[in-house]
Motif scaffolding. Structure first.
Motif, PDB file in Angstrom:
ATOM      1  N   GLY A  18       0.806  -1.210   0.000  1.00 26.59           N
ATOM      2  CA  GLY A  18       0.000   0.000   0.000  1.00 26.59           C
ATOM      3  C   GLY A  18       0.839   1.260   0.000  1.00 26.59           C
ATOM      4  N   ARG A  19       1.920   1.248   0.770  1.00 23.07           N
ATOM      5  CA  ARG A  19       2.809   2.414   0.798  1.00 23.07           C
ATOM      6  C   ARG A  19       3.466   2.629  -0.568  1.00 23.07           C
ATOM      7  N   ALA A  20       3.873   1.531  -1.201  1.00 21.61           N
ATOM      8  CA  ALA A  20       4.513   1.645  -2.514  1.00 21.61           C
ATOM      9  C   ALA A  20       3.556   2.229  -3.535  1.00 21.61           C
ATOM     10  N   VAL A  21       2.320   1.743  -3.544  1.00 18.58           N
ATOM     11  CA  VAL A  21       1.327   2.247  -4.498  1.00 18.58           C
ATOM     12  C   VAL A  21       1.021   3.714  -4.215  1.00 18.58           C
ATOM     13  N   GLY A  22       0.928   4.075  -2.931  1.00 23.24           N
ATOM     14  CA  GLY A  22       0.719   5.464  -2.585  1.00 23.24           C
ATOM     15  C   GLY A  22       1.831   6.357  -3.092  1.00 23.24           C
ATOM     16  N   GLU A  23       3.062   5.873  -3.020  1.00 23.49           N
ATOM     17  CA  GLU A  23       4.200   6.625  -3.539  1.00 23.49           C
ATOM     18  C   GLU A  23       4.110   6.757  -5.052  1.00 23.49           C
ATOM     19  N   PHE A  73     -11.473   0.525 -13.406  1.00 25.19           N
ATOM     20  CA  PHE A  73     -11.322   1.626 -12.450  1.00 25.19           C
ATOM     21  C   PHE A  73     -12.660   2.327 -12.203  1.00 25.19           C
ATOM     22  N   SER A  74     -13.413   2.567 -13.282  1.00 24.50           N
ATOM     23  CA  SER A  74     -14.647   3.345 -13.149  1.00 24.50           C
ATOM     24  C   SER A  74     -15.728   2.593 -12.384  1.00 24.50           C
ATOM     25  N   GLN A 102     -16.625   4.616  -5.984  1.00 27.92           N
ATOM     26  CA  GLN A 102     -17.285   4.196  -4.751  1.00 27.92           C
ATOM     27  C   GLN A 102     -16.444   4.482  -3.505  1.00 27.92           C
ATOM     28  N   ILE A 103     -15.146   4.740  -3.697  1.00 30.00           N
ATOM     29  CA  ILE A 103     -14.252   5.013  -2.572  1.00 30.00           C
ATOM     30  C   ILE A 103     -14.296   6.507  -2.286  1.00 30.00           C
ATOM     31  N   VAL A 108      -4.964   7.896  -2.726  1.00 32.23           N
ATOM     32  CA  VAL A 108      -4.935   7.247  -4.038  1.00 32.23           C
ATOM     33  C   VAL A 108      -6.288   7.402  -4.717  1.00 32.23           C
ATOM     34  N   ALA A 109      -7.375   7.120  -3.986  1.00 34.57           N
ATOM     35  CA  ALA A 109      -8.708   7.265  -4.553  1.00 34.57           C
ATOM     36  C   ALA A 109      -8.962   8.699  -4.986  1.00 34.57           C
ATOM     37  N   SER A 110      -8.534   9.650  -4.167  1.00 32.62           N
ATOM     38  CA  SER A 110      -8.729  11.057  -4.511  1.00 32.62           C
ATOM     39  C   SER A 110      -7.994  11.418  -5.790  1.00 32.62           C
ATOM     40  N   GLN A 111      -6.762  10.911  -5.933  1.00 38.78           N
ATOM     41  CA  GLN A 111      -5.985  11.196  -7.132  1.00 38.78           C
ATOM     42  C   GLN A 111      -6.651  10.606  -8.368  1.00 38.78           C
ATOM     43  N   ILE A 112      -7.108   9.365  -8.267  1.00 38.17           N
ATOM     44  CA  ILE A 112      -7.722   8.703  -9.416  1.00 38.17           C
ATOM     45  C   ILE A 112      -9.055   9.351  -9.774  1.00 38.17           C
TER      46      ILE A 112
END
Length: 213
Positions: A44-49, A67-68, A73-74, A81-85
């Motif tokens: 999770g940390r790696a993906v966040g980075e 993704f859509s 839903q998040i 990450v959800a906010s960025q996507i």
């Protein structure tokens, strides 16, 4: 912007359907969900980075649809990450149109998308990021457009499945710019591509040596 490919991968190089068996069963693939048993806090940390460098997303049609159906839903405000996507700019490579599921979604028609990718890379920003989208990632790799490769490599073997690398790929020697191993044994790698190099094992003055021309 630099172009980065960000993928989950098995030890045998498969990136297809890491999240669930239903995610991407194309070609009769039945071993989806292989990443989830070993996905830990380090992953999770790696993906966040990864996503901290995102200026825009470049996605294939299948990954965009995946993704859509999940990320809107998040709504947890603490999930960066959800906010960025959900809120970031997204470009979708497709031969047709897509529903405007999110704001800031732009389609890139397949017939001229490599030219469009070059234009996007010329824009200011940190990274234009590919996530999932194996066929798209493979095409960009073969075209020599990728500046950064990031992989989470799981200690899992699945046999057949879609991979970004294949026998038709150009030869390259990668430089590892960062690497970590999570508690569950997943290897996080960041690499940059370079010219292919070769060397030979030789005996010199009675010693085992490596000679690089």
């Amino acid at each position: 912007m630099k172009l980065s490919i960000n993928l989950f991968m098995t030890l045998d190089g498969v990136s297809q359907s890491p999240g669930s068996p239903e995610e991407d069963p194309r070609g009769g693939f039945t071993r989806g969900g292989w990443l989830m048993p070993v996905f830990d806090e380090g992953c999770g940390r790696a993906v966040g980075e990864w996503y901290s460098h995102t200026s825009a997303l470049l996605l294939g049609r299948t990954t965009y649809n995946t993704f859509s159906s999940h990320w809107p839903q998040i709504t947890d405000p603490e999930d960066r990450v959800a906010s960025q996507i959900n809120n970031g700019q997204k470009y979708v490579v497709t031969s047709g149109s897509v529903a405007d599921v999110w704001a800031d979604t732009t389609t890139v028609l397949g017939k001229d998308f490599l030219h469009r990718v070059r234009e996007l890379k010329a824009q200011p920003g940190d990274e234009l990021q590919v996530h999932g989208s194996i066929q798209l990632a493979r095409t960009l790799h073969q075209a020599g457009l990728v500046d950064i490769y990031r992989f989470l490599i799981a200690p899992v073997l699945v046999g057949e499945g879609a991979s970004v690398f294949g026998p038709e790929n150009p030869a390259s020697t990668m430089t590892v710019t960062s690497s970590t191993v999570t508690d569950s044994g997943v290897v996080s790698l960041e690499l940059t591509p370079g010219e292919f190099s070769q060397a030979a094992a030789v005996v010199e003055d009675g010693k085992d040596s490596i000679r690089q021309d």
